[in-house]
Motif scaffolding. Structure first.
Motif, PDB file in Angstrom:
ATOM      1  N   GLN A  87      10.617 -29.999   2.954  1.00  0.00           N
ATOM      2  CA  GLN A  87      10.366 -31.323   3.532  1.00  0.00           C
ATOM      3  C   GLN A  87       9.769 -32.280   2.498  1.00  0.00           C
ATOM      4  O   GLN A  87      10.153 -33.452   2.432  1.00  0.00           O
ATOM      5  N   TYR A  88       8.843 -31.773   1.693  1.00  0.00           N
ATOM      6  CA  TYR A  88       8.262 -32.620   0.647  1.00  0.00           C
ATOM      7  C   TYR A  88       9.330 -33.093  -0.333  1.00  0.00           C
ATOM      8  O   TYR A  88       9.350 -34.265  -0.748  1.00  0.00           O
ATOM      9  N   LEU A  89      10.228 -32.177  -0.722  1.00  0.00           N
ATOM     10  CA  LEU A  89      11.278 -32.560  -1.681  1.00  0.00           C
ATOM     11  C   LEU A  89      12.265 -33.542  -1.053  1.00  0.00           C
ATOM     12  O   LEU A  89      12.750 -34.464  -1.720  1.00  0.00           O
ATOM     13  N   SER A  90      12.555 -33.350   0.216  1.00  0.00           N
ATOM     14  CA  SER A  90      13.480 -34.265   0.894  1.00  0.00           C
ATOM     15  C   SER A  90      12.911 -35.682   0.938  1.00  0.00           C
ATOM     16  O   SER A  90      13.660 -36.669   0.878  1.00  0.00           O
ATOM     17  N   ARG A  91      11.601 -35.795   1.012  1.00  0.00           N
ATOM     18  CA  ARG A  91      10.967 -37.121   1.077  1.00  0.00           C
ATOM     19  C   ARG A  91      11.137 -37.918  -0.211  1.00  0.00           C
ATOM     20  O   ARG A  91      11.046 -39.146  -0.195  1.00  0.00           O
ATOM     21  N   ILE A  92      11.368 -37.232  -1.327  1.00  0.00           N
ATOM     22  CA  ILE A  92      11.571 -37.969  -2.586  1.00  0.00           C
ATOM     23  C   ILE A  92      13.056 -38.092  -2.928  1.00  0.00           C
ATOM     24  O   ILE A  92      13.404 -38.532  -4.030  1.00  0.00           O
ATOM     25  N   GLY A  93      13.919 -37.674  -2.007  1.00  0.00           N
ATOM     26  CA  GLY A  93      15.353 -37.845  -2.211  1.00  0.00           C
ATOM     27  C   GLY A  93      16.115 -36.594  -2.562  1.00  0.00           C
ATOM     28  O   GLY A  93      17.335 -36.636  -2.713  1.00  0.00           O
ATOM     29  N   ILE A  94      15.424 -35.469  -2.712  1.00  0.00           N
ATOM     30  CA  ILE A  94      16.112 -34.209  -2.991  1.00  0.00           C
ATOM     31  C   ILE A  94      16.401 -33.534  -1.650  1.00  0.00           C
ATOM     32  O   ILE A  94      15.504 -32.957  -1.021  1.00  0.00           O
TER      33      ILE A  94
END
Length: 541
Positions: A399-406
């Protein structure tokens, strides 16, 4: 188990304590992750080594706080920079009644070097360094290396379970690994240990049965040199999910469970019929990015490249993870956010490692600088039954990575499926964990960070394909430096180089938790081993 449980419940209802004789007869322990084999030289994982410690002994052991203590060797010393002499314990017998001698040490070394089933060559990291093994008498072993190896005692404590030389046919044994060391019959297989045929050790227990997916049964070795074990029989049952483990403990099916969910600890704390112990460990939980291949199997980017090869992308991933929140909300405080690869204060760790701050906006800028302003797709491969709350941790990081576009997908699986796949380099971004068993940074760096050189036992777990000449130069100097102060400085320099390049993205250091029923105590261990020998009746019970 049902009879014993019924007796215990009857005693409780009558307001009396169960008899010590009943308590001391059998013990059932629920494991969060089961050993993958009964072969002590198969795959170096904590659960495998913990199981092996019941049936086999090492030359040197570790106490619960990881202090080196005599095992099958009563003493060890440096004769010179390239030579170690070990004096062996006399009067020790294998579980089949045969005497333990220096020939068994020589045979065990040779078996690791001729073991085609040794996953990732994980039991060869020391034995590959040996240039000679001499056995001048039954109770003396002399080990020689081509270069100084100051960590020999610590490495022997974690890498060389001793097996009986009589499990194969052989002539006079000699240290000649390429010629088979004098062995004439076939070397033992994993199946030979799993079915009990070759599971002959000098440990406190004997293997009664090993059934993968069902459990392991042990029986007491009454001739054990270290004193009679507490329990007549021990059963280990694999229960991957924390909920059923706790339910089994509460219902009386299990006496001890490992890794109860952190959220359930208040429930145990408020129940007088159960207890638990939480022990800080040296295990670093991290993520290993695939930096050695382009493309990588589970990365999709607009330009078709592997973004993980760009340092800025790895830095962005590290900055995007809120370690403090994971510790507070998922680990319930039972972890320590990791800013480096060793717990603070350990040998080779930086005295003041800079904090890895949670900075999602800074992470987005780094991705844009690297040419990925719109991010990319990534699969995070994870265990779901090996590390504390590993499945939940993987989902949070995704979820953290998805928040930066990954755009991150999680593929979580049991450890028995996960580790063979990782060893074949089938992942692009994989969870991992490693304890500082030697008490310093060298072992993690040797296996996970150094450029892969299997002949020298370097980089055998470097599944990400990382290679950095500057790191290798400093680290390889460190591991042959006998002077302690100089070695520490070199390891600290190695740590700085690794942190600057992120072959591993550190997450946190685990605390290990064991829960147990009333009438028992458990001695928590920093190496995270779950041992029947650590379970004792409570005082007065």
């Amino acid at each position: 188990m049902k009879l014993r449980t019924s007796l215990a419940l009857l005693a409780a209802s009558a307001g009396i304590a169960a008899a010590p004789a009943v308590l001391a007869q059998s013990l059932t322990i629920a494991l969060s992750s089961e050993p993958t084999s009964a072969d002590p030289h198969y795959h170096k994982q904590t659960q495998n080594d913990a199981f092996a410690a019941h049936v086999y002994d090492s030359l040197i052991n570790r106490s619960a706080d990881m202090t080196l203590v005599p095992g099958l060797a009563t003493s060890w010393k440096n004769v010179d920079d390239l030579t170690w002499e070990l004096k062996l314990r006399e009067g020790v017998k294998f579980s089949n009644g045969q005497p333990f001698t220096s020939q068994d040490v020589l045979f065990s070394v040779c078996r690791t070097l001729n073991n085609k089933t040794n996953v990732s060559q994980s039991y060869m990291t020391v034995t590959k360094l040996l240039t000679d093994v001499q056995t001048p008498d039954d109770h003396t072993v002399i080990l020689k290396t081509a270069e100084p190896f100051p960590l020999m005692p610590a490495e022997l404590a974690r890498q060389l379970p001793i097996i009986w030389n009589g499990i194969v046919e052989h002539g006079p044994l000699k240290f000649a690994p390429k010629e088979g060391c004098g062995v004439t019959g076939p070397w033992p297989t994993v199946a030979d240990f799993n079915n009990g045929k070759d599971a002959i050790g000098t440990g406190p227990y004997k293997l009664k049965s090993y059934v993968k997916g069902t459990g392991i049964e042990l029986e007491r070795n009454d001739d054990y040199w270290g004193g009679k074990p507490q329990w007549q029989t021990v059963k280990f049952v694999p229960v991957p999910n924390a909920g059923p483990r706790l339910t089994g403990l509460l219902s009386g099916d299990f006496d001890v469970i490992e890794n109860p969910a952190a959220r359930d600890l208040p429930r145990l704390k408020d129940n007088k019929d159960f207890g638990y112990v939480a022990t800080p460990s040296t295990r670093l939980v991290f993520f290993q990015p695939d930096v050695g291949r382009n493309p990588s199997p589970f990365v999709k980017s607009a330009d078709g490249k592997n973004p993980l090869q760009d340092l800025r992308v790895r830095q962005a991933i590290s900055m995007a993870i809120d370690r403090k929140t994971i510790n507070a909300r998922i680990m319930d405080g039972l972890s320590t956010p990791a800013n480096q690869y060793m717990p603070d204060g350990m040998f080779g760790a930086l005295p003041k490692a800079p904090e890895i701050k949670y900075d999602p906006e800074g992470a987005k800028k780094l991705l844009a600088e690297a040419g990925y302003p719109d991010g990319f797709e990534l699969t995070l491969s994870s265990t779901n039954n090996r590390y504390v709350n590993d499945g939940q941790v993987a989902q949070a990081v995704a979820q953290y990575l998805s928040r930066i576009g990954i755009k991150t997908h999680v593929d979580a699986m049991t450890a028995s499926i996960y580790f063979p796949k990782r060893a074949k380099r089938e992942f692009s971004f994989a969870i991992g964990g490693w304890p500082a068993e030697t008490g310093e940074a060298s072992a993690l760096f040797q296996l996970w960070v150094a450029s892969t050189d299997s002949a020298r036992s370097l980089g055998t777990s470097n599944y990400g394909g990382f290679s950095n000449a500057e790191f290798d130069k400093v680290y390889e100097q460190a591991i042959v430096t006998v002077d302690r102060d100089k070695r520490e400085k070199l390891l600290q320099e190695s740590t700085k180089i690794a942190l600057a390049n992120l072959p591993l993205i550190p997450l946190h250091f685990e605390s290990s938790v064991w829960a147990f029923r009333k009438g028992l105590t458990y001695e928590g261990r920093r190496d995270q081993y779950t041992l029947a020998m650590s379970v004792h009746p409570a005082a007065g019970k």
